[in-house]
Design a protein around this motif. Sequence first.
Motif, PDB file in Angstrom:
ATOM      1  N   ILE A 196     -56.578  40.266 -59.350  1.00  0.00           N
ATOM      2  CA  ILE A 196     -55.628  39.482 -58.554  1.00  0.00           C
ATOM      3  C   ILE A 196     -56.333  38.301 -57.875  1.00  0.00           C
ATOM      4  O   ILE A 196     -55.789  37.186 -57.811  1.00  0.00           O
ATOM      5  N   ASP A 197     -57.535  38.517 -57.364  1.00  0.00           N
ATOM      6  CA  ASP A 197     -58.260  37.420 -56.728  1.00  0.00           C
ATOM      7  C   ASP A 197     -58.509  36.287 -57.716  1.00  0.00           C
ATOM      8  O   ASP A 197     -58.426  35.100 -57.354  1.00  0.00           O
ATOM      9  N   GLN A 198     -58.809  36.624 -58.965  1.00  0.00           N
ATOM     10  CA  GLN A 198     -59.010  35.585 -59.987  1.00  0.00           C
ATOM     11  C   GLN A 198     -57.726  34.794 -60.227  1.00  0.00           C
ATOM     12  O   GLN A 198     -57.753  33.562 -60.379  1.00  0.00           O
ATOM     13  N   VAL A 199     -56.590  35.502 -60.253  1.00  0.00           N
ATOM     14  CA  VAL A 199     -55.313  34.813 -60.453  1.00  0.00           C
ATOM     15  C   VAL A 199     -55.016  33.899 -59.262  1.00  0.00           C
ATOM     16  O   VAL A 199     -54.601  32.747 -59.438  1.00  0.00           O
ATOM     17  N   LEU A 200     -55.236  34.400 -58.049  1.00  0.00           N
ATOM     18  CA  LEU A 200     -54.950  33.615 -56.853  1.00  0.00           C
ATOM     19  C   LEU A 200     -55.822  32.364 -56.762  1.00  0.00           C
ATOM     20  O   LEU A 200     -55.412  31.346 -56.203  1.00  0.00           O
ATOM     21  N   GLN A 201     -57.022  32.438 -57.319  1.00  0.00           N
ATOM     22  CA  GLN A 201     -57.938  31.305 -57.251  1.00  0.00           C
ATOM     23  C   GLN A 201     -57.734  30.315 -58.394  1.00  0.00           C
ATOM     24  O   GLN A 201     -58.352  29.243 -58.396  1.00  0.00           O
ATOM     25  N   ASP A 202     -56.874  30.647 -59.337  1.00  0.00           N
ATOM     26  CA  ASP A 202     -56.639  29.792 -60.495  1.00  0.00           C
ATOM     27  C   ASP A 202     -55.420  28.903 -60.208  1.00  0.00           C
ATOM     28  O   ASP A 202     -54.300  29.398 -60.098  1.00  0.00           O
ATOM     29  N   PRO A 203     -55.582  27.585 -60.079  1.00  0.00           N
ATOM     30  CA  PRO A 203     -54.448  26.728 -59.689  1.00  0.00           C
ATOM     31  C   PRO A 203     -53.345  26.628 -60.723  1.00  0.00           C
ATOM     32  O   PRO A 203     -52.256  26.143 -60.406  1.00  0.00           O
ATOM     33  N   HIS A 204     -53.592  27.112 -61.943  1.00  0.00           N
ATOM     34  CA  HIS A 204     -52.526  27.004 -62.941  1.00  0.00           C
ATOM     35  C   HIS A 204     -51.693  28.282 -63.038  1.00  0.00           C
ATOM     36  O   HIS A 204     -50.749  28.347 -63.809  1.00  0.00           O
ATOM     37  N   LYS A 205     -51.995  29.278 -62.190  1.00  0.00           N
ATOM     38  CA  LYS A 205     -51.276  30.552 -62.209  1.00  0.00           C
ATOM     39  C   LYS A 205     -50.739  30.884 -60.816  1.00  0.00           C
ATOM     40  O   LYS A 205     -51.297  30.473 -59.799  1.00  0.00           O
ATOM     41  N   SER A 206     -49.660  31.701 -60.799  1.00  0.00           N
ATOM     42  CA  SER A 206     -49.133  32.253 -59.548  1.00  0.00           C
ATOM     43  C   SER A 206     -48.677  33.684 -59.810  1.00  0.00           C
ATOM     44  O   SER A 206     -47.917  33.923 -60.752  1.00  0.00           O
ATOM     45  N   PRO A 207     -49.122  34.638 -58.989  1.00  0.00           N
ATOM     46  CA  PRO A 207     -48.705  36.035 -59.166  1.00  0.00           C
ATOM     47  C   PRO A 207     -47.481  36.345 -58.311  1.00  0.00           C
ATOM     48  O   PRO A 207     -47.482  36.127 -57.096  1.00  0.00           O
ATOM     49  N   LEU A 208     -46.432  36.864 -58.934  1.00  0.00           N
ATOM     50  CA  LEU A 208     -45.179  37.133 -58.231  1.00  0.00           C
ATOM     51  C   LEU A 208     -44.807  38.607 -58.336  1.00  0.00           C
ATOM     52  O   LEU A 208     -45.051  39.252 -59.361  1.00  0.00           O
ATOM     53  N   GLU A 221     -46.611  36.934 -63.806  1.00  0.00           N
ATOM     54  CA  GLU A 221     -47.722  36.006 -63.646  1.00  0.00           C
ATOM     55  C   GLU A 221     -47.320  34.702 -64.330  1.00  0.00           C
ATOM     56  O   GLU A 221     -47.366  34.590 -65.548  1.00  0.00           O
ATOM     57  N   ILE A 222     -46.864  33.731 -63.540  1.00  0.00           N
ATOM     58  CA  ILE A 222     -46.366  32.491 -64.111  1.00  0.00           C
ATOM     59  C   ILE A 222     -47.525  31.499 -64.235  1.00  0.00           C
ATOM     60  O   ILE A 222     -48.493  31.543 -63.472  1.00  0.00           O
ATOM     61  N   TYR A 223     -47.420  30.610 -65.204  1.00  0.00           N
ATOM     62  CA  TYR A 223     -48.521  29.683 -65.458  1.00  0.00           C
ATOM     63  C   TYR A 223     -47.990  28.358 -65.991  1.00  0.00           C
ATOM     64  O   TYR A 223     -46.878  28.267 -66.517  1.00  0.00           O
ATOM     65  N   TRP A 224     -48.817  27.315 -65.812  1.00  0.00           N
ATOM     66  CA  TRP A 224     -48.584  26.023 -66.439  1.00  0.00           C
ATOM     67  C   TRP A 224     -49.200  26.064 -67.825  1.00  0.00           C
ATOM     68  O   TRP A 224     -50.401  26.313 -67.978  1.00  0.00           O
ATOM     69  N   ALA A 236     -48.249  22.043 -75.857  1.00  0.00           N
ATOM     70  CA  ALA A 236     -47.794  22.097 -74.471  1.00  0.00           C
ATOM     71  C   ALA A 236     -47.692  20.715 -73.842  1.00  0.00           C
ATOM     72  O   ALA A 236     -48.609  19.893 -73.946  1.00  0.00           O
ATOM     73  N   GLN A 237     -46.568  20.480 -73.156  1.00  0.00           N
ATOM     74  CA  GLN A 237     -46.322  19.245 -72.430  1.00  0.00           C
ATOM     75  C   GLN A 237     -46.661  19.443 -70.945  1.00  0.00           C
ATOM     76  O   GLN A 237     -46.834  20.571 -70.477  1.00  0.00           O
ATOM     77  N   PRO A 238     -46.778  18.354 -70.158  1.00  0.00           N
ATOM     78  CA  PRO A 238     -47.310  18.464 -68.797  1.00  0.00           C
ATOM     79  C   PRO A 238     -46.622  19.462 -67.888  1.00  0.00           C
ATOM     80  O   PRO A 238     -47.264  20.029 -66.994  1.00  0.00           O
ATOM     81  N   TYR A 239     -45.312  19.714 -68.073  1.00  0.00           N
ATOM     82  CA  TYR A 239     -44.603  20.604 -67.148  1.00  0.00           C
ATOM     83  C   TYR A 239     -44.018  21.838 -67.832  1.00  0.00           C
ATOM     84  O   TYR A 239     -43.164  22.521 -67.259  1.00  0.00           O
ATOM     85  N   ASP A 240     -44.470  22.155 -69.035  1.00  0.00           N
ATOM     86  CA  ASP A 240     -44.063  23.406 -69.675  1.00  0.00           C
ATOM     87  C   ASP A 240     -44.613  24.580 -68.871  1.00  0.00           C
ATOM     88  O   ASP A 240     -45.732  24.516 -68.334  1.00  0.00           O
ATOM     89  N   ARG A 241     -43.830  25.658 -68.794  1.00  0.00           N
ATOM     90  CA  ARG A 241     -44.222  26.848 -68.029  1.00  0.00           C
ATOM     91  C   ARG A 241     -44.124  28.089 -68.896  1.00  0.00           C
ATOM     92  O   ARG A 241     -43.441  28.107 -69.926  1.00  0.00           O
ATOM     93  N   GLY A 242     -44.775  29.153 -68.456  1.00  0.00           N
ATOM     94  CA  GLY A 242     -44.666  30.444 -69.125  1.00  0.00           C
ATOM     95  C   GLY A 242     -44.947  31.559 -68.142  1.00  0.00           C
ATOM     96  O   GLY A 242     -45.278  31.320 -66.973  1.00  0.00           O
ATOM     97  N   PHE A 243     -44.823  32.795 -68.611  1.00  0.00           N
ATOM     98  CA  PHE A 243     -45.125  33.929 -67.735  1.00  0.00           C
ATOM     99  C   PHE A 243     -45.530  35.146 -68.560  1.00  0.00           C
ATOM    100  O   PHE A 243     -45.091  35.334 -69.695  1.00  0.00           O
ATOM    101  N   HIS A 244     -46.408  35.941 -67.964  1.00  0.00           N
ATOM    102  CA  HIS A 244     -46.719  37.293 -68.423  1.00  0.00           C
ATOM    103  C   HIS A 244     -46.000  38.245 -67.469  1.00  0.00           C
ATOM    104  O   HIS A 244     -45.755  37.902 -66.308  1.00  0.00           O
ATOM    105  N   LEU A 245     -45.701  39.456 -67.938  1.00  0.00           N
ATOM    106  CA  LEU A 245     -44.911  40.343 -67.075  1.00  0.00           C
ATOM    107  C   LEU A 245     -45.192  41.803 -67.359  1.00  0.00           C
ATOM    108  O   LEU A 245     -45.687  42.172 -68.427  1.00  0.00           O
TER     109      LEU A 245
END
Length: 330
Positions: A196-208, A221-224, A236-245
Amino acid sequence: MNSLAARTESMNRRSGTLPDGRRWDALERGFHCQLNGGILIAIDYIPGGESARIKGPVDGIADAELDQWFDWLFALNPALQRIVVSAPGRIRTTAVKEISRVDFYSRPELWYRGNNGGNFPLQWVESESGLRHPLRLAPLRGEIYRRHFYSLGMDLSLRHLDPEQDLELFTQWMNQRRVARFWEEAGDIAKQRRYIDQVLQDPHKSPLIASFDDVPFGYFEIYWAMEDRIAPHCDAQPYDRGFHLLVGNKRFLGNRFTRAWLNGVSHFLFLDDNRTQTLVGEPRADNIAMLKYLNETFGWQKITEFDFPHKRAALVQCERDIFFRAMGGV
């Protein structure tokens, strides 16, 4: 009960209430619905139709008075594409206002609690590996999305994961056999804290953490996409998004819940930045259940398969315009 059956049952009832207690009663072709203060409006609608008309003393009524009725009607009638509002004494063909399904569900203020909404200006930066991508806004902590799902009679909410509050539950979820099979991250609480700390420190990810009626059921786990490992496989384009779940609370497994959270999380991602045109995902190609849900839901579809070092993946995508024409209906 599946979502279609739940919608049919709800619309076939003779009366009911919104979550805030406002009442509706079925008419021969439509409904009587209550505004705050007891004022009644009539909705003309034949199930399966593309248009509905609201009639009543709506002049001077704030938009918020009608928003929940719009949501209720759109959500339970997937064929409905527009609602026309007219006032007493006006010619029937003259509308006070008209709202489409696409425009209604594109309004972030009704569900979105985040801090972006497409307002963070485009600033190109370069990563340590030399990748140029937009600078990402640090996500807001706490709840960032909430929406009522009428087929479930429940609220779906999303909030930022708090390690102090959620780590023990997250660890339990990661060590379930069916979760570990796909995530391959089973381990003790110390390992999960490092993850979780790795995810929180990664600016392209957010843990929900996702909840139904404030009961946590899953991790998203959403990501750019541009900065993610999926980028070379999806242009991938500049604002495409995805998520793991993962869905860790077994009470919320099954089609009717899956359709709701897939709709809600996709909706949140499109609201979080109005420049996002495409959502992507890379579930394991042998995750038959997830691929079945995706292919049946709100514009998601499997595009192809490709290989990561650790798995055979399916590329799945959802386009913004297709999603908003189809969403609701749950």
